[in-house]
Design a protein around this motif. Structure first.
Motif, mmCIF file in Angstrom:
data_model
loop_
_atom_site.group_PDB
_atom_site.id
_atom_site.type_symbol
_atom_site.label_atom_id
_atom_site.label_comp_id
_atom_site.label_asym_id
_atom_site.label_seq_id
_atom_site.Cartn_x
_atom_site.Cartn_y
_atom_site.Cartn_z
ATOM 1 N N LYS A 148 0.684 7.159 -5.066
ATOM 2 C CA LYS A 148 -0.774 7.055 -5.185
ATOM 3 C C LYS A 148 -1.290 7.722 -6.451
ATOM 4 O O LYS A 148 -2.226 7.243 -7.088
ATOM 5 N N HIS A 149 -0.655 8.854 -6.834
ATOM 6 C CA HIS A 149 -1.120 9.605 -8.004
ATOM 7 C C HIS A 149 -0.113 9.602 -9.159
ATOM 8 O O HIS A 149 -0.348 10.256 -10.184
ATOM 9 N N SER A 163 1.648 -2.454 -4.788
ATOM 10 C CA SER A 163 1.449 -1.009 -4.639
ATOM 11 C C SER A 163 1.318 -0.316 -5.984
ATOM 12 O O SER A 163 0.932 0.857 -6.038
ATOM 13 N N PHE A 164 1.616 -1.034 -7.062
ATOM 14 C CA PHE A 164 1.685 -0.400 -8.386
ATOM 15 C C PHE A 164 0.702 -1.036 -9.371
ATOM 16 O O PHE A 164 0.964 -1.090 -10.569
ATOM 17 N N ARG A 220 0.818 -1.216 0.000
ATOM 18 C CA ARG A 220 0.000 0.000 0.000
ATOM 19 C C ARG A 220 0.848 1.261 0.000
ATOM 20 O O ARG A 220 0.440 2.279 0.562
ATOM 21 N N LEU A 221 1.984 1.238 -0.629
ATOM 22 C CA LEU A 221 2.863 2.407 -0.619
ATOM 23 C C LEU A 221 2.179 3.603 -1.296
ATOM 24 O O LEU A 221 1.629 3.480 -2.382
ATOM 25 N N GLU A 222 2.229 4.778 -0.612
ATOM 26 C CA GLU A 222 1.628 5.991 -1.151
ATOM 27 C C GLU A 222 2.648 7.097 -1.397
ATOM 28 O O GLU A 222 2.532 7.839 -2.360
ATOM 29 N N HIS A 223 3.627 7.246 -0.513
ATOM 30 C CA HIS A 223 4.618 8.314 -0.651
ATOM 31 C C HIS A 223 6.012 7.812 -0.278
ATOM 32 O O HIS A 223 6.155 6.961 0.607
#
Length: 240
Positions: free
Chosen positions: A105-106, A147-148, A82-85
């Protein structure tokens, strides 16, 4: 000794760098980064990776990936779905700091740089691209690939590096380190659009010193608190 964690020790002299006439030294920055990383790792699966200042140094110096992987993977870059940053502070030889933010995330890469100027941009973007190439190798590890599912694991394909509106801009700024400390200490609520674009340097210095001394991981915390309490009681008695 006001802070001790394993082999990292910061005496009173190290905290003097938080006084108004100096800039916080690298140990101060890395303790704050370590604290942020430890908090982030308590959320499972981890959603934010913080790297110490030496990470960028190692990557820019072209250390082999396996060397960097062994040094940083488990402690600073734990496996996650769940990596976001990813937050990568970069310190140049002139002790000028900027913060690279990889928004998984974006699918965007940001540079928070209060000393941005045309003469620095090419060099700094080249260094950030080198860091992105290295991060891609971490992203493509099987343990991180979930995460990707919505974006390429190669951040060099996400488009140009973005410079958010609102970031203060100074041609020469001795406060660049303070701005990084200010942004890192967002208590797990990191979002580029919500970052504070104002800062009270004196309050930030005091907040940072107090926070470091009172960290749960500080092995000398109880001693420091006891001595501070005794000193405060003495001052109160003198006023009475």
């Amino acid at each position: 000794m006001l802070f001790k964690f394993s082999t990292l020790e910061v005496p009173r002299a190290g905290f003097h760098s938080l006084s108004q006439v100096y800039m916080p030294n690298v140990d101060i920055m890395n303790i704050i980064l370590m604290s942020a990383s430890m908090r982030a790792c308590c959320v499972l699966p981890p959603r934010v990776w913080y790297t110490p200042s030496v990470f960028a140094d190692d990557v820019i110096a072209m250390r082999p990936f396996e060397v960097i992987r062994r040094k940083y993977m488990n402690r600073w870059m734990p496996a996650t779905s769940r990596l976001e940053h990813v937050l990568v502070p970069v310190c140049e030889k002139t002790y000028t700091w900027y913060l690279m933010v990889v928004d998984v995330k974006h699918g965007r890469v940001y540079c928070l740089d209060v000393t941005r100027a045309p003469e620095h941009k090419e060099r700094r973007e080249r260094n950030m691209r080198t860091i992105l190439l290295l991060l891609a190798q971490f992203f493509m590890l099987e343990s991180n690939m979930l995460s990707f599912s919505h974006v390429s694991a190669d951040p060099t394909t996400w488009g140009p590096i973005k410079y958010p509106d609102g970031v203060p801009s100074y041609q020469e700024c001795d406060d660049s380190c303070l701005w990084i400390l200010n942004w890192i200490q967002t208590e797990g609520k990191f979002k580029v659009s919500n970052l504070p674009w104002q800062m009270d340097p004196l309050k930030l210095r005091m907040k940072t010193a107090t926070k470091i001394v009172l960290l749960d991981c500080n092995e000398v915390r109880a001693t420091v608190v006891s001595k501070a309490d005794a000193a405060w009681r003495k001052v109160i008695r003198m006023k009475d």
